[in-house]
Design an enzyme around this catalytic site. Structure first.
Site, PDB file in Angstrom:
ATOM      1  N   LYS A 152       0.860  -1.192  -0.083  1.00 27.90           N
ATOM      2  CA  LYS A 152      -0.007  -0.008   0.141  1.00 27.90           C
ATOM      3  C   LYS A 152       0.692   1.329  -0.089  1.00 27.90           C
ATOM      4  O   LYS A 152       1.652   1.218   0.961  1.00 27.90           O
ATOM      5  CB  LYS A 152      -1.024  -0.110   1.259  1.00 27.90           C
ATOM      6  CG  LYS A 152      -2.192  -0.478   1.060  1.00 27.90           C
ATOM      7  CD  LYS A 152      -2.967  -0.251   2.303  1.00 27.90           C
ATOM      8  CE  LYS A 152      -4.484  -0.646   2.243  1.00 27.90           C
ATOM      9  NZ  LYS A 152      -5.000  -0.344   3.470  1.00 27.90           N
TER      10      LYS A 152
HETATM   11  C1  E4P Z   1      -8.106   0.588   3.367  1.00 26.22           C
HETATM   12  O1  E4P Z   1      -7.421  -0.116   2.901  1.00 26.22           O
HETATM   13  C2  E4P Z   1      -8.532   1.101   4.860  1.00 26.22           C
HETATM   14  O2  E4P Z   1      -7.617   0.303   5.508  1.00 26.22           O
HETATM   15  C3  E4P Z   1      -9.425   1.235   5.325  1.00 26.22           C
HETATM   16  O3  E4P Z   1     -10.562   0.851   4.515  1.00 26.22           O
HETATM   17  C4  E4P Z   1      -9.714   2.508   6.286  1.00 26.22           C
HETATM   18  O4  E4P Z   1     -11.080   2.551   6.694  1.00 26.22           O
HETATM   19  P1  E4P Z   1     -11.406   3.747   7.543  1.00 26.22           P
HETATM   20  O5  E4P Z   1     -11.519   5.189   6.836  1.00 26.22           O
HETATM   21  O6  E4P Z   1     -12.813   3.410   8.130  1.00 26.22           O
HETATM   22  O7  E4P Z   1     -10.318   3.744   8.669  1.00 26.22           O
END
Ligand code: E4P
Length: 223
Positions: free
Chosen positions: A83
């Site tokens: 990521k």
């Molecule tokens: C995506 O890969 C993130 O880990 C996640 O969806 C973030 O979610 P949030 O904005 O509810 O913390």
């Protein structure tokens, strides 16, 4: 459509695998920190439980450091996807990592324009954060369709991943608006099934059923 579980919890992964909802896992630094374990070991354990993609995020904001970190953590397991934040530095890092054949999930996309250069590059996933903008009183649901259109227009192999799915409404939108994948946290699935109307309906059916004499119910129940 790929259904990823948005968690770093081994217990959650074990449970949701039995529900057929773990085609892969997305973690982030906050989710790994929440588990209070050695993050490297935690990722190795997750990767051993799930054969699909496991997204693991770099924890640097400078491009060169992202690249070095990404190369190291990509070696944790064969199914690790790195990521990278959707920043300019992230884009520079993504260009280098793509050349090296490292799988990429571009994260923290709040506006469709952020995704465009990564779609052009052919990053494996672009993660649109649907729910998080709610914290600012905004809605990002329309952006799912907009990014879908961009990917199709640019004839890119990039997959659209709907992320930050915080409630059943966003879940439905993510499925119906053209995502290739979505990542859903256990808390959202819990909201889906802790629906009081469903619970009342189930309770009422069984209460009515129990009005039938036990001897008559028995035949049916043990059939
Ligand atoms: C995506 O890969 C993130 O880990 C996640 O969806 C973030 O979610 P949030 O904005 O509810 O913390």
């Amino acid at each position: 459509m790929e259904f990823f579980l948005d968690t770093a919890s081994l217990e959650d992964i074990k449970l949701y695998k039995t529900l057929g909802l773990v085609d892969g896992v997305t973690t982030n630094p906050a989710l790994l920190a929440k588990e209070g374990q050695d993050p490297l070991e935690q990722v190795r354990k997750i990767a051993s439980m799930v054969s699909g993609p496991i997204s693991v995020e770099v924890t640097y904001t400078e491009s060169d450091k992202m690249v070095k970190h990404a190369i190291r953590i990509s070696k944790l397991a064969d199914n690790v996807v790195i990521k990278i934040p959707a920043s300019t530095a992230g884009l520079a890092a993504a260009c280098v990592l793509k050349e090296k054949g490292i799988k990429l999930n571009v994260t923290l996309i709040f506006h469709p324009s952020q995704a465009i250069p990564f779609i052009k590059l052919g990053a494996d996933y672009v993660s649109l954060f649907v729910g998080r903008v709610e914290d600012f009183g905004l809605s990002n649901k329309d952006a799912i369709g907009q990014i879908r259109e961009s990917i199709d227009m640019m004839q890119s192999p990039t997959k659209l991943l709907a992320a930050s799915i915080r409630n059943p409404e966003y879940l439905l939108e993510a499925v119906n608006a053209g995502s290739d994948a979505l990542t859903v946290p256990p808390s959202c699935w819990e909201k889906v099934y802790n629906n009081p109307i469903f619970q009342l309906g189930e309770k009422e059916f069984l209460e009515s059923w129990n009005q039938l004499p036990a001897a008559l119910r028995k035949n049916y129940e043990t059939y």
